[in-house]
Write a protein that holds these residues in place. Structure first.
Motif, short mmCIF file in Angstrom:
data_model
loop_
_atom_site.label_atom_id
_atom_site.label_comp_id
_atom_site.label_asym_id
_atom_site.label_seq_id
_atom_site.Cartn_x
_atom_site.Cartn_y
_atom_site.Cartn_z
N THR A 29 0.88 -1.17 -0.09
CA THR A 29 0.05 -0.01 -0.10
C THR A 29 0.83 1.25 -0.04
O THR A 29 2.15 1.11 -0.19
CB THR A 29 -0.97 -0.04 1.19
OG1 THR A 29 -1.89 1.08 0.92
CG2 THR A 29 -0.29 0.19 2.74
N TRP A 33 -2.62 6.22 -1.55
CA TRP A 33 -3.63 5.44 -1.64
C TRP A 33 -4.43 5.41 -0.30
O TRP A 33 -5.64 5.89 -0.45
CB TRP A 33 -3.37 3.87 -1.92
CG TRP A 33 -4.63 3.20 -2.22
CD1 TRP A 33 -4.61 2.90 -3.62
CD2 TRP A 33 -5.54 2.55 -1.41
NE1 TRP A 33 -6.10 2.17 -3.71
CE2 TRP A 33 -6.45 2.12 -2.24
CE3 TRP A 33 -6.18 2.45 -0.26
CZ2 TRP A 33 -7.69 1.36 -1.88
CZ3 TRP A 33 -7.16 2.07 0.37
CH2 TRP A 33 -7.92 1.47 -0.62
N ARG A 37 -7.97 7.45 -0.56
CA ARG A 37 -9.12 6.59 -0.27
C ARG A 37 -9.93 6.76 0.87
O ARG A 37 -11.01 6.37 1.09
CB ARG A 37 -8.88 5.26 -0.74
CG ARG A 37 -8.26 5.04 -1.94
CD ARG A 37 -9.40 5.07 -3.00
NE ARG A 37 -8.76 4.78 -4.45
CZ ARG A 37 -9.22 3.59 -5.02
NH1 ARG A 37 -10.09 2.93 -4.82
NH2 ARG A 37 -8.62 3.48 -6.24
N CYS A 112 -19.36 -0.20 15.64
CA CYS A 112 -18.92 1.30 15.40
C CYS A 112 -20.41 1.91 16.08
O CYS A 112 -20.06 3.17 16.16
CB CYS A 112 -18.65 1.67 14.02
SG CYS A 112 -17.33 0.70 13.64
N ARG A 151 -4.42 -5.69 3.16
CA ARG A 151 -4.29 -4.15 3.10
C ARG A 151 -5.70 -3.51 3.01
O ARG A 151 -5.91 -2.46 3.24
CB ARG A 151 -3.61 -3.97 1.86
CG ARG A 151 -4.34 -4.62 0.57
CD ARG A 151 -3.38 -4.04 -0.47
NE ARG A 151 -3.87 -4.50 -1.70
CZ ARG A 151 -3.63 -4.15 -3.05
NH1 ARG A 151 -2.34 -3.56 -3.06
NH2 ARG A 151 -4.20 -4.66 -4.05
N ASN A 152 -6.89 -4.34 2.92
CA ASN A 152 -7.99 -3.84 2.76
C ASN A 152 -8.52 -3.40 4.06
O ASN A 152 -9.37 -2.46 4.05
CB ASN A 152 -8.97 -4.97 2.22
CG ASN A 152 -8.73 -5.41 0.65
OD1 ASN A 152 -8.85 -4.48 -0.08
ND2 ASN A 152 -8.23 -6.58 0.51
N LEU A 188 -19.40 -7.49 7.35
CA LEU A 188 -18.11 -6.86 8.38
C LEU A 188 -18.46 -7.81 9.68
O LEU A 188 -19.43 -7.60 10.13
CB LEU A 188 -18.64 -5.43 8.63
CG LEU A 188 -17.44 -4.76 9.64
CD1 LEU A 188 -16.10 -4.82 9.03
CD2 LEU A 188 -17.71 -3.30 9.73
N MET A 222 -14.13 -7.89 5.55
CA MET A 222 -14.93 -6.96 5.37
C MET A 222 -15.01 -6.78 3.82
O MET A 222 -14.06 -6.95 3.06
CB MET A 222 -14.41 -5.78 5.89
CG MET A 222 -15.27 -4.19 5.67
SD MET A 222 -14.31 -2.62 6.25
CE MET A 222 -13.26 -2.56 4.98
N GLY A 224 -15.43 -4.14 1.70
CA GLY A 224 -15.46 -2.64 1.90
C GLY A 224 -16.49 -2.05 1.02
O GLY A 224 -17.13 -1.01 1.39
N ARG A 225 -16.68 -2.43 -0.21
CA ARG A 225 -17.35 -1.59 -1.10
C ARG A 225 -18.95 -1.38 -0.79
O ARG A 225 -19.56 -0.65 -0.79
CB ARG A 225 -17.34 -2.33 -2.44
CG ARG A 225 -16.25 -1.70 -3.37
CD ARG A 225 -16.02 -2.54 -4.44
NE ARG A 225 -14.61 -2.32 -5.01
CZ ARG A 225 -14.06 -2.95 -6.15
NH1 ARG A 225 -15.00 -3.21 -6.98
NH2 ARG A 225 -12.98 -3.02 -6.43
N ALA A 261 -15.00 6.90 10.07
CA ALA A 261 -14.41 5.52 9.27
C ALA A 261 -13.78 5.91 7.94
O ALA A 261 -12.67 5.52 7.81
CB ALA A 261 -15.82 4.84 8.75
N ASN A 262 -14.17 7.14 7.19
CA ASN A 262 -13.64 7.17 5.94
C ASN A 262 -14.21 8.64 5.36
O ASN A 262 -15.30 8.74 5.25
CB ASN A 262 -14.06 6.19 4.81
CG ASN A 262 -13.49 6.31 3.44
OD1 ASN A 262 -13.29 7.67 2.93
ND2 ASN A 262 -13.20 5.41 2.82
N ARG A 264 -14.32 9.87 2.47
CA ARG A 264 -15.29 9.82 1.36
C ARG A 264 -16.57 9.32 1.63
O ARG A 264 -17.34 10.05 1.10
CB ARG A 264 -14.53 9.06 0.38
CG ARG A 264 -13.30 9.21 -0.65
CD ARG A 264 -12.88 8.48 -1.39
NE ARG A 264 -12.50 7.28 -1.12
CZ ARG A 264 -13.24 5.97 -1.61
NH1 ARG A 264 -13.99 6.15 -2.69
NH2 ARG A 264 -12.75 4.81 -1.14
N GLY A 320 -22.29 0.58 11.53
CA GLY A 320 -21.14 -0.41 11.83
C GLY A 320 -21.66 -1.93 11.45
O GLY A 320 -22.76 -2.11 10.93
N ALA A 321 -20.77 -2.81 12.01
CA ALA A 321 -20.91 -4.31 12.11
C ALA A 321 -22.28 -4.38 12.66
O ALA A 321 -22.66 -3.92 13.75
CB ALA A 321 -19.74 -5.03 12.61
#
Ligand code: ACO
Length: 339
Positions: A29, A33, A37, A112, A151-152, A188, A222, A224-225, A261-262, A264, A320-321
């Motif tokens: 990674t 990236w 991302r 989460c 890495r995901n 997840l 997970m 991810g998408r 979390a992210n 994006r 979350g999960a």
């Protein structure tokens, strides 16, 4: 019915910082990236403290902020998916370490969304009059269930704890919603000990004795998408629903404090809601995804920086999960004593 006020907050982050470049040393990674991302630049990873240790420290700081003694607590709820033990609960260990002798203590599991669930549960006890003072904590050492070769996921998750003291009051939680969709559970997940015992026929006495095959470790998996899609839809939905029938609109809300979390996900949610993305408080660049700890860590940081003041309307929102999700519309009542 009474209402529930947050009268103190506290957080604890382990000292050890792990940058994106550090992670790029052992998985394929890069800082570019991960930053582009996810928005994450670095995270804290625990090399000394387990979940209870961090929960206790965050709790002590929240109690100090609330000027409350542990003995005055009626209830302790810890939200965690990374407890030190199956049992006793993290909350019981926290109760003992704090000397919160009168408090009923138990853990909840909502990943989460854990802090939001904990606030709602503890809040119900206070609203009905059964209890007056509660401590809620989100504490996670996700680094112990992360597959550091994947890495995901290993670039996302991190460690930390956040706590809040709740007391009976006149205002506080204006509206809330909680939700679960177990049909998305596999998106997840992290499994626990499998069904395997002396009678299932898959473990011999030798294996049982040595423990080598009996104890199986599992890690976060997970999609991810799929989680991304879920988050981008559910966050705006929760935010709009929690405002419904309250007489308030997004314009009245000073800040939305989301699960971190992210970046994006937050940008996409802001776009859907047609609001400026600055309406979301963001600190994930420094801490990564600390699951149930991320919202109370953010609240404590905001209080410390003087970003939230008595009278301000806030929305806290998480997913979350589980899958789980939820939100609260809050009127902040605590005067910051740490500006
Ligand atoms: N470094 C470099 N490349 C990577 C990395 C990485 N760390 N991770 C994945 N990739 C690759 C993938 O292998 C894929 O390569 P391929 O096209 O050759 O197959 C490519 O990057 C794109 O992968 P995507 O999965 O499409 O990447 P995406 O843009 O969706 O970002 C991410 C992945 C960051 C995981 C995103 O989907 C996400 O944030 N999802 C939500 C996750 C989340 O928030 N989880 C926590 C929920 S809360 C809780 O309860 C714990």
């Amino acid at each position: 019915m009474y209402n529930v006020e947050i009268t103190g907050t506290g957080r604890y982050l382990p000292d050890f910082r792990v940058s994106n470049d550090d992670i790029a040393q052992f998985v394929d990674t890069s800082d570019v990236w991960i930053s582009e991302r996810t928005g994450i630049k670095e995270r804290r990873i625990s090399i000394r403290e387990n979940t209870t240790d961090m929960a206790v420290e965050a709790a002590r700081r929240a109690l100090q902020d609330a000027e409350l003694r542990a003995e005055e607590l009626d209830l302790i709820v810890v939200a965690t998916v990374t407890p030190d033990n199956f049992f006793p609960s993290t909350a019981c260990l926290v109760q003992a370490r704090l000397g919160a002798t009168r408090a009923v203590a138990f853990d909840i599991s909502a990943a989460c969304t854990g802090f939001i669930f904990a606030l709602s549960i503890a809040g119900q006890f206070i609203k009905t009059g059964q209890y007056q003072k509660a401590l809620i904590i989100g504490s996670e050492v996700l680094s112990k269930i992360v597959d550091w070769q994947d890495r995901n996921t290993c670039v996302l998750f991190a460690d930390g704890a956040g706590a809040a003291v709740l007391e009976r009051g006149k205002q506080g939680i204006i509206s809330e919603l909680l939700g679960s969709d177990g049909t998305g559970a596999e998106k997840l997940a992290c499994s626990a000990v499998p069904l395997q015992n002396k009678f299932t026929g898959t473990c011999s006495d030798a294996e049982n004795g040595s423990g080598s095959k009996f104890i199986r470790r599992d890690y976060i998996t997970m999609n991810g998408r799929e989680i991304f899609k879920f988050a981008v839809n559910i966050m705006p939905e929760c935010i709009l629903q929690v405002l419904e029938n309250t007489g308030y609109s997004l314009k009245d809300v000073k800040q939305i404090v989301p699960h971190q979390a992210n970046i994006r996900i937050l940008e996409a949610a802001a776009k859907k809601l047609a609001i400026n993305k600055d309406k979301f408080y963001v600190n994930l660049g420094h801490y990564g995804n600390t699951s149930g700890a991320s919202i109370p860590i953010a609240l404590d940081e905001m209080a410390e920086k003087g970003l939230i003041n008595p009278g301000d309307l806030l929305i806290i929102v998480g997913f979350g999960a589980g899958l789980t999700y939820g939100a609260q519309l809050l009127r902040w009542t605590k005067e910051s004593s740490r500006k």
